[in-house]
Design a protein around this motif. Structure first.
Motif, PDB file in Angstrom:
ATOM      1  N   GLU A 160     -49.771 -30.760 -82.961  1.00 45.58           N
ATOM      2  CA  GLU A 160     -50.514 -31.461 -82.379  1.00 45.58           C
ATOM      3  C   GLU A 160     -51.858 -30.762 -81.725  1.00 45.58           C
ATOM      4  O   GLU A 160     -52.964 -31.559 -81.989  1.00 45.58           O
ATOM      5  CB  GLU A 160     -49.318 -32.414 -81.983  1.00 45.58           C
ATOM      6  CG  GLU A 160     -48.307 -33.268 -81.751  1.00 45.58           C
ATOM      7  CD  GLU A 160     -47.078 -32.390 -82.472  1.00 45.58           C
ATOM      8  OE1 GLU A 160     -46.101 -32.659 -82.595  1.00 45.58           O
ATOM      9  OE2 GLU A 160     -47.242 -30.957 -82.495  1.00 45.58           O
ATOM     10  N   ALA A 198     -55.941 -31.935 -82.907  1.00 46.82           N
ATOM     11  CA  ALA A 198     -56.909 -32.191 -82.197  1.00 46.82           C
ATOM     12  C   ALA A 198     -57.629 -31.528 -81.695  1.00 46.82           C
ATOM     13  O   ALA A 198     -58.691 -32.181 -81.993  1.00 46.82           O
ATOM     14  CB  ALA A 198     -55.972 -32.459 -80.846  1.00 46.82           C
ATOM     15  N   ASN A 206     -59.901 -31.340 -84.919  1.00 41.34           N
ATOM     16  CA  ASN A 206     -60.395 -33.087 -85.684  1.00 41.34           C
ATOM     17  C   ASN A 206     -61.449 -33.363 -84.707  1.00 41.34           C
ATOM     18  O   ASN A 206     -62.349 -33.750 -84.898  1.00 41.34           O
ATOM     19  CB  ASN A 206     -59.669 -33.941 -85.231  1.00 41.34           C
ATOM     20  CG  ASN A 206     -58.552 -33.779 -86.741  1.00 41.34           C
ATOM     21  OD1 ASN A 206     -58.884 -33.610 -88.095  1.00 41.34           O
ATOM     22  ND2 ASN A 206     -57.569 -34.152 -86.291  1.00 41.34           N
ATOM     23  N   ALA A 207     -62.195 -32.792 -83.755  1.00 36.01           N
ATOM     24  CA  ALA A 207     -62.454 -33.177 -82.484  1.00 36.01           C
ATOM     25  C   ALA A 207     -63.974 -32.050 -82.685  1.00 36.01           C
ATOM     26  O   ALA A 207     -65.311 -31.723 -82.411  1.00 36.01           O
ATOM     27  CB  ALA A 207     -61.944 -32.750 -81.055  1.00 36.01           C
ATOM     28  N   CYS A 261     -49.432 -29.147 -89.625  1.00 36.37           N
ATOM     29  CA  CYS A 261     -50.516 -29.510 -89.226  1.00 36.37           C
ATOM     30  C   CYS A 261     -51.526 -29.906 -90.270  1.00 36.37           C
ATOM     31  O   CYS A 261     -53.155 -31.003 -89.962  1.00 36.37           O
ATOM     32  CB  CYS A 261     -51.622 -28.031 -88.259  1.00 36.37           C
ATOM     33  SG  CYS A 261     -53.234 -28.353 -87.626  1.00 36.37           S
ATOM     34  N   THR A 297     -54.831 -32.753 -89.756  1.00 38.47           N
ATOM     35  CA  THR A 297     -56.285 -32.468 -90.031  1.00 38.47           C
ATOM     36  C   THR A 297     -56.264 -31.970 -91.460  1.00 38.47           C
ATOM     37  O   THR A 297     -55.727 -30.525 -91.860  1.00 38.47           O
ATOM     38  CB  THR A 297     -56.349 -31.027 -89.035  1.00 38.47           C
ATOM     39  OG1 THR A 297     -58.039 -31.379 -88.987  1.00 38.47           O
ATOM     40  CG2 THR A 297     -55.931 -29.928 -88.970  1.00 38.47           C
ATOM     41  N   THR A 312     -55.421 -32.570 -71.349  1.00 35.95           N
ATOM     42  CA  THR A 312     -55.762 -33.028 -72.552  1.00 35.95           C
ATOM     43  C   THR A 312     -54.501 -34.246 -73.192  1.00 35.95           C
ATOM     44  O   THR A 312     -53.773 -33.811 -72.691  1.00 35.95           O
ATOM     45  CB  THR A 312     -56.507 -32.429 -73.523  1.00 35.95           C
ATOM     46  OG1 THR A 312     -55.269 -31.949 -74.258  1.00 35.95           O
ATOM     47  CG2 THR A 312     -58.011 -31.495 -73.638  1.00 35.95           C
ATOM     48  N   LYS A 313     -55.040 -35.260 -72.855  1.00 33.22           N
ATOM     49  CA  LYS A 313     -53.939 -36.044 -73.589  1.00 33.22           C
ATOM     50  C   LYS A 313     -53.419 -36.240 -75.191  1.00 33.22           C
ATOM     51  O   LYS A 313     -52.072 -36.665 -74.598  1.00 33.22           O
ATOM     52  CB  LYS A 313     -54.657 -37.423 -74.124  1.00 33.22           C
ATOM     53  CG  LYS A 313     -55.555 -38.827 -72.920  1.00 33.22           C
ATOM     54  CD  LYS A 313     -56.508 -39.883 -74.001  1.00 33.22           C
ATOM     55  CE  LYS A 313     -56.677 -40.415 -72.754  1.00 33.22           C
ATOM     56  NZ  LYS A 313     -57.564 -39.930 -71.915  1.00 33.22           N
ATOM     57  N   GLU A 314     -53.533 -34.879 -76.064  1.00 31.78           N
ATOM     58  CA  GLU A 314     -53.269 -34.682 -77.055  1.00 31.78           C
ATOM     59  C   GLU A 314     -51.859 -33.822 -76.573  1.00 31.78           C
ATOM     60  O   GLU A 314     -51.289 -32.675 -77.494  1.00 31.78           O
ATOM     61  CB  GLU A 314     -53.958 -34.573 -77.841  1.00 31.78           C
ATOM     62  CG  GLU A 314     -54.414 -35.682 -78.295  1.00 31.78           C
ATOM     63  CD  GLU A 314     -55.960 -36.429 -78.174  1.00 31.78           C
ATOM     64  OE1 GLU A 314     -57.107 -36.514 -78.849  1.00 31.78           O
ATOM     65  OE2 GLU A 314     -56.568 -35.278 -76.833  1.00 31.78           O
ATOM     66  N   SER A 362     -59.018 -36.523 -73.795  1.00 33.46           N
ATOM     67  CA  SER A 362     -58.912 -36.601 -74.968  1.00 33.46           C
ATOM     68  C   SER A 362     -59.437 -35.433 -75.688  1.00 33.46           C
ATOM     69  O   SER A 362     -60.648 -34.855 -75.210  1.00 33.46           O
ATOM     70  CB  SER A 362     -59.267 -37.762 -76.275  1.00 33.46           C
ATOM     71  OG  SER A 362     -60.873 -37.699 -76.384  1.00 33.46           O
ATOM     72  N   CYS A 363     -59.365 -34.729 -76.138  1.00 29.39           N
ATOM     73  CA  CYS A 363     -59.677 -33.160 -77.152  1.00 29.39           C
ATOM     74  C   CYS A 363     -61.038 -33.722 -77.541  1.00 29.39           C
ATOM     75  O   CYS A 363     -62.525 -32.519 -77.218  1.00 29.39           O
ATOM     76  CB  CYS A 363     -58.948 -32.816 -78.478  1.00 29.39           C
ATOM     77  SG  CYS A 363     -57.141 -32.023 -77.477  1.00 29.39           S
ATOM     78  N   GLN A 364     -61.377 -34.939 -78.349  1.00 27.99           N
ATOM     79  CA  GLN A 364     -62.349 -35.196 -78.660  1.00 27.99           C
ATOM     80  C   GLN A 364     -63.766 -35.805 -77.219  1.00 27.99           C
ATOM     81  O   GLN A 364     -64.685 -34.465 -77.864  1.00 27.99           O
ATOM     82  CB  GLN A 364     -62.399 -36.960 -79.552  1.00 27.99           C
ATOM     83  CG  GLN A 364     -63.653 -37.068 -79.893  1.00 27.99           C
ATOM     84  CD  GLN A 364     -64.154 -36.657 -81.606  1.00 27.99           C
ATOM     85  OE1 GLN A 364     -62.968 -36.032 -81.959  1.00 27.99           O
ATOM     86  NE2 GLN A 364     -65.263 -35.689 -81.332  1.00 27.99           N
TER      87      GLN A 364
END
Length: 324
Positions: A27, A31, A34-35, A59, A63, A204-206, A299-301
């Motif tokens: 996860e 994340a 993807n960011a 994983c 992604t 971070t959120k993730e 978030s990671c993004q």
């Protein structure tokens, strides 16, 4: 923001999430990737090579961007099944490996034959030069500010990074105490090609850790880490808590007579209880001084975009100011 690191790893932004015990699950890695950064699965958090193979597969479901696996090489008397982990990485199609701890030299031929790029985490210039000599493609230069094991030289990044730039031919990233745009700009100015962040990505959120862990980082200041196990030549920077204060007291009382057995209750097998169950005072866990700069859990993004966009603004504004 193209650098030698973004080109080497085929990533959008020069931001790497380092391996972290009981944090670097699929996860987390997905994340970050993807960011636009490089996410890393922590290999030894997986109890067996088969477990790592399954985590890599998980994983890949999350992604389609590049991600890596961290392998930390421990002393021989506690050596995991490294050939098995390397096999899982190769068969899983992973093309980036972050190594740490002892030298990965024995496994370099297998990794390179599989077309894998290797970035080795180093706490000194001499170790970075050794990594370059054995064929590593890049190094992560880890300053004294870092969470986890900063080595025994106590050299901070304002000195360590420009020294690495003087000596190395391969690209390197700045690691240890990194968490915002100003530090990315500083790292680039000091010769690095990007940054590696650990503690910042836990908040971070993730991040697949208990909310208590994230809030402990958010609430901490730069004064809230301690160095333990110095007398054992295995220095670790950790966030202070009741267990850590017990370690510090034992080490002060025993001096050079301290043995690992004196503190093992506070350091062995505690990560699952801390990271998964949120029992914050049960043991010591790695955390960098950068906690003092962390005040939110984006978030990671959001985090990666904020760092890169703000870094670009800083560079433009400073250049404009100097030009005027």
């Amino acid at each position: 923001m193209k650098t030698k690191i973004t080109e080497l790893f085929n990533i959008e932004h020069p931001v790497i999430q380092g391996g972290m015990h009981y944090v670097g699950f699929a996860e987390m890695a997905a994340a970050v990737s993807n960011a636009g950064g490089l996410g890393i699965i922590t290999g030894l958090t997986q109890k067996t090579p088969e477990d790592l193979a399954n985590e890599i597969a998980r994983c890949k479901e999350m992604t389609n961007k590049p991600f890596g696996v961290n392998l930390t090489f421990l002393p021989a008397f506690t050596a995991p099944d490294y050939p098995g982990y390397v096999k899982a990485i190769i068969e899983g199609g992973v093309k980036i490996v972050e190594t740490a701890g002892r030298s990965p030299e024995a496994y370099m031929p297998h990794l390179k034959e599989a077309g894998i790029k290797v970035i080795h985490k180093c706490t000194s210039v001499r170790h970075a030069l050794k990594a370059e000599k054995i064929g590593c493609d890049a190094v992560s230069v880890d300053g004294f500010e870092c969470g986890g094991h900063p080595g025994e030289d106590d050299i901070p990044n304002m000195i360590l990074l420009p020294r690495a730039a003087e000596e190395l031919s391969i690209p390197f990233v700045a690691s240890g105490g990194i968490g915002n745009a100003q530090q990315l700009v500083a790292a680039l100015a000091l010769g690095a090609e990007g940054i590696n962040m650990g503690t910042r990505f836990i908040a971070t959120k993730e991040a697949p850790v208990h909310e208590n862990v994230k809030q402990a980082i958010v609430q901490a200041s730069e004064l809230d880490t301690r160095l333990v196990m110095r007398g054992l030549k295995n220095t670790e920077r950790v966030l202070t808590n009741a267990a850590v204060e017990r370690i510090v007291a034992k080490e002060a009382a025993l001096g050079d007579k301290v043995q690992f057995s004196d503190i093992q209750d506070e350091v062995v097998g505690v990560y699952p209880k801390i990271m998964k169950e949120g029992e914050m005072d049960i043991g010591a866990w790695s955390c960098g001084m950068v906690a003092g700069l962390i005040s939110d859990t984006p978030s990671c993004q959001e985090l990666v975009e904020r760092i890169v966009n703000d870094a670009e603004d800083i560079i433009r504004n400073r250049l404009a100011a100097f030009a005027s």
